[in-house]
Motif scaffolding. Sequence first.
Motif, PDB file in Angstrom:
ATOM      1  N   LEU A 186       2.883  -0.997   8.758  1.00 30.92           N
ATOM      2  CA  LEU A 186       3.544   0.220   9.197  1.00 30.92           C
ATOM      3  C   LEU A 186       3.273   1.333   8.187  1.00 30.92           C
ATOM      4  O   LEU A 186       3.131   1.053   6.985  1.00 30.92           O
ATOM      5  CB  LEU A 186       5.061   0.008   9.321  1.00 30.92           C
ATOM      6  CG  LEU A 186       5.555  -0.963  10.390  1.00 30.92           C
ATOM      7  CD1 LEU A 186       7.037  -1.270  10.175  1.00 30.92           C
ATOM      8  CD2 LEU A 186       5.333  -0.408  11.779  1.00 30.92           C
ATOM      9  N   PRO A 187       3.213   2.582   8.641  1.00 30.66           N
ATOM     10  CA  PRO A 187       2.987   3.678   7.692  1.00 30.66           C
ATOM     11  C   PRO A 187       4.050   3.739   6.601  1.00 30.66           C
ATOM     12  O   PRO A 187       3.767   4.090   5.462  1.00 30.66           O
ATOM     13  CB  PRO A 187       3.030   4.930   8.585  1.00 30.66           C
ATOM     14  CG  PRO A 187       2.710   4.439   9.952  1.00 30.66           C
ATOM     15  CD  PRO A 187       3.282   3.060  10.028  1.00 30.66           C
ATOM     16  N   LYS A 206       8.967  -3.700  -5.715  1.00 26.11           N
ATOM     17  CA  LYS A 206       8.152  -2.570  -6.173  1.00 26.11           C
ATOM     18  C   LYS A 206       6.686  -2.749  -5.783  1.00 26.11           C
ATOM     19  O   LYS A 206       5.956  -1.774  -5.576  1.00 26.11           O
ATOM     20  CB  LYS A 206       8.277  -2.399  -7.687  1.00 26.11           C
ATOM     21  CG  LYS A 206       7.585  -1.136  -8.219  1.00 26.11           C
ATOM     22  CD  LYS A 206       7.934  -0.855  -9.654  1.00 26.11           C
ATOM     23  CE  LYS A 206       7.252   0.419 -10.130  1.00 26.11           C
ATOM     24  NZ  LYS A 206       7.646   1.599  -9.340  1.00 26.11           N
ATOM     25  N   VAL A 207       6.263  -4.002  -5.651  1.00 30.51           N
ATOM     26  CA  VAL A 207       4.882  -4.272  -5.239  1.00 30.51           C
ATOM     27  C   VAL A 207       4.568  -3.589  -3.907  1.00 30.51           C
ATOM     28  O   VAL A 207       3.461  -3.064  -3.716  1.00 30.51           O
ATOM     29  CB  VAL A 207       4.642  -5.796  -5.144  1.00 30.51           C
ATOM     30  CG1 VAL A 207       3.337  -6.098  -4.418  1.00 30.51           C
ATOM     31  CG2 VAL A 207       4.624  -6.420  -6.525  1.00 30.51           C
ATOM     32  N   PHE A 208       5.530  -3.596  -2.987  1.00 27.08           N
ATOM     33  CA  PHE A 208       5.284  -2.971  -1.677  1.00 27.08           C
ATOM     34  C   PHE A 208       5.135  -1.454  -1.806  1.00 27.08           C
ATOM     35  O   PHE A 208       4.369  -0.837  -1.070  1.00 27.08           O
ATOM     36  CB  PHE A 208       6.417  -3.315  -0.710  1.00 27.08           C
ATOM     37  CG  PHE A 208       6.553  -4.780  -0.424  1.00 27.08           C
ATOM     38  CD1 PHE A 208       5.504  -5.498   0.135  1.00 27.08           C
ATOM     39  CD2 PHE A 208       7.720  -5.471  -0.727  1.00 27.08           C
ATOM     40  CE1 PHE A 208       5.613  -6.847   0.408  1.00 27.08           C
ATOM     41  CE2 PHE A 208       7.846  -6.822  -0.468  1.00 27.08           C
ATOM     42  CZ  PHE A 208       6.790  -7.515   0.097  1.00 27.08           C
ATOM     43  N   GLU A 209       5.863  -0.871  -2.722  1.00 22.07           N
ATOM     44  CA  GLU A 209       5.711   0.567  -2.978  1.00 22.07           C
ATOM     45  C   GLU A 209       4.327   0.852  -3.566  1.00 22.07           C
ATOM     46  O   GLU A 209       3.631   1.789  -3.151  1.00 22.07           O
ATOM     47  CB  GLU A 209       6.795   1.044  -3.937  1.00 22.07           C
ATOM     48  CG  GLU A 209       6.682   2.524  -4.282  1.00 22.07           C
ATOM     49  CD  GLU A 209       7.528   2.904  -5.474  1.00 22.07           C
ATOM     50  OE1 GLU A 209       8.181   3.963  -5.413  1.00 22.07           O
ATOM     51  OE2 GLU A 209       7.536   2.147  -6.476  1.00 22.07           O
ATOM     52  N   GLN A 210       3.916   0.046  -4.513  1.00 24.90           N
ATOM     53  CA  GLN A 210       2.631   0.277  -5.177  1.00 24.90           C
ATOM     54  C   GLN A 210       1.454  -0.001  -4.255  1.00 24.90           C
ATOM     55  O   GLN A 210       0.466   0.734  -4.254  1.00 24.90           O
ATOM     56  CB  GLN A 210       2.547  -0.607  -6.425  1.00 24.90           C
ATOM     57  CG  GLN A 210       3.563  -0.258  -7.494  1.00 24.90           C
ATOM     58  CD  GLN A 210       3.596  -1.289  -8.610  1.00 24.90           C
ATOM     59  OE1 GLN A 210       3.342  -2.480  -8.401  1.00 24.90           O
ATOM     60  NE2 GLN A 210       3.937  -0.846  -9.815  1.00 24.90           N
ATOM     61  N   ARG A 211       1.556  -1.057  -3.472  1.00 27.32           N
ATOM     62  CA  ARG A 211       0.431  -1.481  -2.643  1.00 27.32           C
ATOM     63  C   ARG A 211       0.308  -0.655  -1.356  1.00 27.32           C
ATOM     64  O   ARG A 211      -0.798  -0.305  -0.943  1.00 27.32           O
ATOM     65  CB  ARG A 211       0.603  -2.965  -2.289  1.00 27.32           C
ATOM     66  CG  ARG A 211      -0.495  -3.556  -1.419  1.00 27.32           C
ATOM     67  CD  ARG A 211      -0.223  -5.030  -1.157  1.00 27.32           C
ATOM     68  NE  ARG A 211      -0.507  -5.851  -2.322  1.00 27.32           N
ATOM     69  CZ  ARG A 211      -1.634  -6.543  -2.500  1.00 27.32           C
ATOM     70  NH1 ARG A 211      -2.599  -6.494  -1.587  1.00 27.32           N
ATOM     71  NH2 ARG A 211      -1.808  -7.276  -3.575  1.00 27.32           N
ATOM     72  N   TRP A 212       1.453  -0.351  -0.739  1.00 25.03           N
ATOM     73  CA  TRP A 212       1.430   0.272   0.586  1.00 25.03           C
ATOM     74  C   TRP A 212       2.117   1.635   0.637  1.00 25.03           C
ATOM     75  O   TRP A 212       2.247   2.219   1.704  1.00 25.03           O
ATOM     76  CB  TRP A 212       2.088  -0.662   1.604  1.00 25.03           C
ATOM     77  CG  TRP A 212       1.270  -1.882   1.914  1.00 25.03           C
ATOM     78  CD1 TRP A 212      -0.085  -2.015   1.801  1.00 25.03           C
ATOM     79  CD2 TRP A 212       1.758  -3.144   2.410  1.00 25.03           C
ATOM     80  NE1 TRP A 212      -0.475  -3.273   2.192  1.00 25.03           N
ATOM     81  CE2 TRP A 212       0.631  -3.986   2.574  1.00 25.03           C
ATOM     82  CE3 TRP A 212       3.017  -3.631   2.735  1.00 25.03           C
ATOM     83  CZ2 TRP A 212       0.742  -5.292   3.045  1.00 25.03           C
ATOM     84  CZ3 TRP A 212       3.137  -4.918   3.202  1.00 25.03           C
ATOM     85  CH2 TRP A 212       2.009  -5.755   3.353  1.00 25.03           C
ATOM     86  N   GLN A 213       2.592   2.125  -0.517  1.00 31.20           N
ATOM     87  CA  GLN A 213       3.281   3.419  -0.589  1.00 31.20           C
ATOM     88  C   GLN A 213       4.529   3.461   0.294  1.00 31.20           C
ATOM     89  O   GLN A 213       4.878   4.497   0.863  1.00 31.20           O
ATOM     90  CB  GLN A 213       2.344   4.589  -0.226  1.00 31.20           C
ATOM     91  CG  GLN A 213       1.219   4.810  -1.219  1.00 31.20           C
ATOM     92  CD  GLN A 213       0.121   3.760  -1.090  1.00 31.20           C
ATOM     93  OE1 GLN A 213      -0.429   3.579  -0.004  1.00 31.20           O
ATOM     94  NE2 GLN A 213      -0.195   3.067  -2.171  1.00 31.20           N
ATOM     95  N   TRP A 214       5.225   2.339   0.398  1.00 32.15           N
ATOM     96  CA  TRP A 214       6.474   2.294   1.128  1.00 32.15           C
ATOM     97  C   TRP A 214       7.603   2.860   0.262  1.00 32.15           C
ATOM     98  O   TRP A 214       7.499   2.917  -0.963  1.00 32.15           O
ATOM     99  CB  TRP A 214       6.799   0.865   1.548  1.00 32.15           C
ATOM    100  CG  TRP A 214       6.017   0.423   2.762  1.00 32.15           C
ATOM    101  CD1 TRP A 214       5.167   1.170   3.514  1.00 32.15           C
ATOM    102  CD2 TRP A 214       6.035  -0.877   3.368  1.00 32.15           C
ATOM    103  NE1 TRP A 214       4.647   0.437   4.554  1.00 32.15           N
ATOM    104  CE2 TRP A 214       5.170  -0.827   4.482  1.00 32.15           C
ATOM    105  CE3 TRP A 214       6.698  -2.059   3.077  1.00 32.15           C
ATOM    106  CZ2 TRP A 214       4.952  -1.925   5.310  1.00 32.15           C
ATOM    107  CZ3 TRP A 214       6.483  -3.162   3.896  1.00 32.15           C
ATOM    108  CH2 TRP A 214       5.618  -3.092   5.005  1.00 32.15           C
TER     109      TRP A 214
END
Length: 244
Positions: A186-187, A206-214
């Motif tokens: 998802l965007p 935080k990995v999801f923020e870094q990897r996918w800009q969530w």
Amino acid sequence: MHWILLRGLTREQSHWGSFPHRLEEAFPGHQFHLVDLPGTGVHFKDPSPDRIAEIREKVRRSVGHIPAPYNLIALSMGGMVALDWAQHVTEGEIQNLVLINTSSGFSPPWRRMRPGVWPRIVRLLARRELFDREADILRLTSNRPVDLDVMKHWYSIQRQRPVGFANAYAQMKAAMAYKPLPQRPLPDALVLASKGDRIVHWSCSKVFEQRWQWTLKIHPSAGHDLPMDDPEWVIHQIKNWLPK
């Protein structure tokens, strides 16, 4: 909007406590559906698969009567199921995704489960004294002062719909082995984490923020069961993030 709520390892819909009611008050007109993973809750007599993909498919079939698109709020292992669901859908099936204190194979094992926690959980699940076991699980997952009424409620849940050791082990095996696909499903998604989580390190979120800009929001002190420790904070974050 139709929201699906998924809990974590060996927990069921009744463990949400007052959180669903608070959601209904905060989002009038939205419908919230509490869905149990196989081997828990209304499905406690069913064997749990030991792979997240198979758990996801069982959950997906169980909500077939609810009209899509779906919005997911998922805690801990439920977040793994929700993320896997978002990565294996027809276009538009998942509209909004909220992950709470979850982890994945994107993070190292010692972050996904803090050192010493796995043996403690295995010992807890093997205990015969149900009240003491549920009280210890509550103490591990929540950073709030221990509430006797909540302890009694959790004990009552386990008495009525016991999660067997085989299902608990299958769920643990599924959680340990889970790794998402590399593609962002998802965007944007809302990722909530607790710095006070004594089970899963907040960096797994935080990995999801870094990897996918969530979108990542971090609570400074709550425990693993963030919706229990600070439900209003969770609702505030969803309100601020939810696309208008």
